[in-house]
Write a protein that holds these residues in place. Structure first.
Motif, short mmCIF file in Angstrom:
data_model
loop_
_atom_site.label_atom_id
_atom_site.label_comp_id
_atom_site.label_asym_id
_atom_site.label_seq_id
_atom_site.Cartn_x
_atom_site.Cartn_y
_atom_site.Cartn_z
N GLY A 145 0.85 -1.19 0.07
CA GLY A 145 0.00 -0.08 -0.04
C GLY A 145 0.75 1.41 0.19
N THR A 146 2.07 1.17 -0.09
CA THR A 146 3.13 2.25 -0.29
C THR A 146 3.32 2.71 -1.83
OG1 THR A 146 5.07 3.21 0.44
CG2 THR A 146 5.17 0.91 0.01
N ARG A 147 3.85 3.90 -2.03
CA ARG A 147 4.36 4.32 -3.29
C ARG A 147 5.93 4.45 -3.22
NH1 ARG A 147 0.88 6.78 -6.54
NH2 ARG A 147 2.47 8.15 -7.38
N GLY A 206 7.19 3.10 3.23
CA GLY A 206 5.88 3.53 3.58
C GLY A 206 5.45 2.68 4.84
N ALA A 207 4.31 3.39 5.32
CA ALA A 207 3.82 2.62 6.63
C ALA A 207 2.70 1.66 6.29
CB ALA A 207 3.12 3.80 7.22
N GLY A 208 2.70 1.32 5.05
CA GLY A 208 1.82 0.20 4.90
C GLY A 208 2.11 -1.33 5.73
N THR A 209 1.01 -2.08 5.93
CA THR A 209 1.20 -3.22 6.69
C THR A 209 1.04 -4.37 5.68
OG1 THR A 209 0.09 -2.46 8.49
CG2 THR A 209 0.16 -4.70 8.52
N PRO A 210 2.04 -5.37 5.66
CA PRO A 210 1.90 -6.39 4.79
C PRO A 210 0.68 -7.26 5.25
CG PRO A 210 3.67 -6.69 6.38
CD PRO A 210 3.11 -5.45 6.53
N THR A 211 0.31 -7.99 4.20
CA THR A 211 -1.13 -8.94 4.36
C THR A 211 -0.84 -10.06 4.72
OG1 THR A 211 -0.88 -9.46 2.01
CG2 THR A 211 -2.30 -7.61 2.54
#
Length: 419
Positions: A317-319, A340-345
């Protein structure tokens, strides 16, 4: 049509031909060294070099001819020679020799033939021994039961030796079969890993580009055209990779495979460009002395970066992400960090992607780690040993770069491609 080459002429000759040639040479030599040789060869009352020698020559020659196609007949010939030699009362010494020849054939039958045929081969000399003992006892000839028991014991020893050889061959065949199965399984896993690393990344890029193009089709035709161009380029590359892999699989069928080079670290720039089209900006940094790598290390490093960037595109979810390739004296350090601050699924260590990367590194005896970062995002790091060149200086000091989350050196400008 596949034809097997014929063996050399001398190997096509039966074993009996060589045995007959051996005995013929001996007889011819004796004709030139002893007077009245023909009379001696048919003399029952002479020494073991006369009639007993002829019997031994005939038995061994016939056994050599019959051993492969008619092993039971070979046993019968050897036993008949032994019984005939017993009739030479003044020179019966060759009878045990004929019997030992029969036992050798018995061992061969037990080692190479079916259970039924080997059982019959063992029963034949035992039956002859029992018949001779009974005949001698009935007709009043002096017989020693211990001698017959000793000969019977040698038959059982021949059976044991043949059975041991048979079991050893069966065990070796089982080991070869298991090794072949393991090789097939390992090859299937390698192919599956290659397909996953190649197709998962490219199809993920295609799916993202197609979704973006469909959303802006009405309002931004230029962006839609760019998305379609990226889809076309990625599709062609995927088809080329599949063609290369299928060509390699068909090499065993006698067809030529495409001579395309497997991807390596030098192809990372193109990978970064494709990823930028999917909306993720990648900062690629190379450190150390850039030099050619062994094929297996080069491919593994590329696949690790490819799979890691694919996970960033699909799950983070990051760029933004950062890729660092550090060339050391003995190791290649590869680090992919999600900025980024996205969390892996998925949790670390699950899924085919991380498992495939870990397996690649393990096959090269390297080190691998993957997991969430304390400040957010995800980090994948691998240390791949680089085999020393044969002509490398022996006193070169080994250096091994540590896999760490450090920014690019100040004197190196990262390559950033993205929106």
């Amino acid at each position: 049509m596949i034809t097997e080459p014929r063996p050399p002429l001398l190997r096509r000759l039966p074993a009996g031909v060589w045995v007959a040639a051996f005995w013929t040479a001996i007889v011819v030599f004796r004709f030139f060294t002893r007077v009245n040789e023909l009379h001696h060869l048919f003399d029952y009352q002479g020494n073991t070099e006369d009639m007993p020698l002829v019997v031994t020559a005939l038995v061994t020659t016939l056994v050599a001819f019959l051993l492969v196609r008619l092993p039971l007949a070979a046993v019968a010939v050897a036993l008949a020679g032994g019984v005939f030699s017993l009739g030479m009362w003044t020179q019966p010494a060759t009878a045990p020799v004929q019997f030992l020849i029969a036992e050798a054939v018995v061992g061969h039958c037990v080692a190479t033939r079916s259970r039924l045929l080997s059982t019959l081969a063992v029963a034949m000399p035992l039956a002859v021994l029992a018949t001779l003992y009974a005949w001698g006892a009935v007709n009043g000839y002096p017989v020693s039961p211990y001698a017959y028991l000793g000969l019977a014991a040698t038959v059982l020893i021949a059976w044991l030796i043949g059975n041991t050889v048979r079991q050893g061959r069966a065990h070796a065949e089982a080991l070869r079969g298991r090794a072949a199965e393991q090789a097939v399984t390992a090859e299937r896993l390698r192919i599956a890993r290659e397909l996953h690393d190649m197709v998962a990344h490219n199809i993920g890029i295609i799916a993202i580009q197609a979704g973006m193009g469909s959303r802006v089709m009405a309002t931004q035709p230029a962006e839609t055209r760019n998305a379609l161009d990226a889809i076309e380029a990625t599709s062609r590359e995927t088809l080329a990779g599949l063609r290369r892999m299928l060509g390699a699989l068909r090499q065993g069928e006698g067809e030529s495979a495409p001579l395309e080079v497997a991807p390596g670290v030098e192809e990372l720039d193109r990978l970064v460009e494709r990823t930028a089209g999917a909306g993720v900006r990648v900062a690629l940094t190379r450190g150390g002395e850039v030099r050619p790598l062994p094929a297996e290390v080069d491919l593994a490093a590329y696949r690790i970066v490819q799979e890691s960037v694919t996970n960033v595109v699909k799950h983070s979810g990051t760029r933004d992400c950062r890729v660092t390739v550090e060339y050391g004296a003995e190791r290649l350090a590869v680090t992919v960090v999600d900025l980024g601050a996205g969390t892996p699924t998925a949790t670390p260590g699950t899924g085919y992607g991380l498992a495939g990367m870990r397996e690649r590194v393990a096959l090269l005896h390297g080190e691998f780690s993957a997991g969430p970062r304390p400040g957010g995002g995800f980090r994948v790091a691998a240390l791949l040993p680089i085999p020393a060149a044969p002509d490398a200086a022996p006193d070169a000091a080994p250096t091994a770069p540590a896999v760490a989350e450090t920014a690019a050196p100040a004197d190196q400008t990262p390559l950033e491609v993205g929106p």
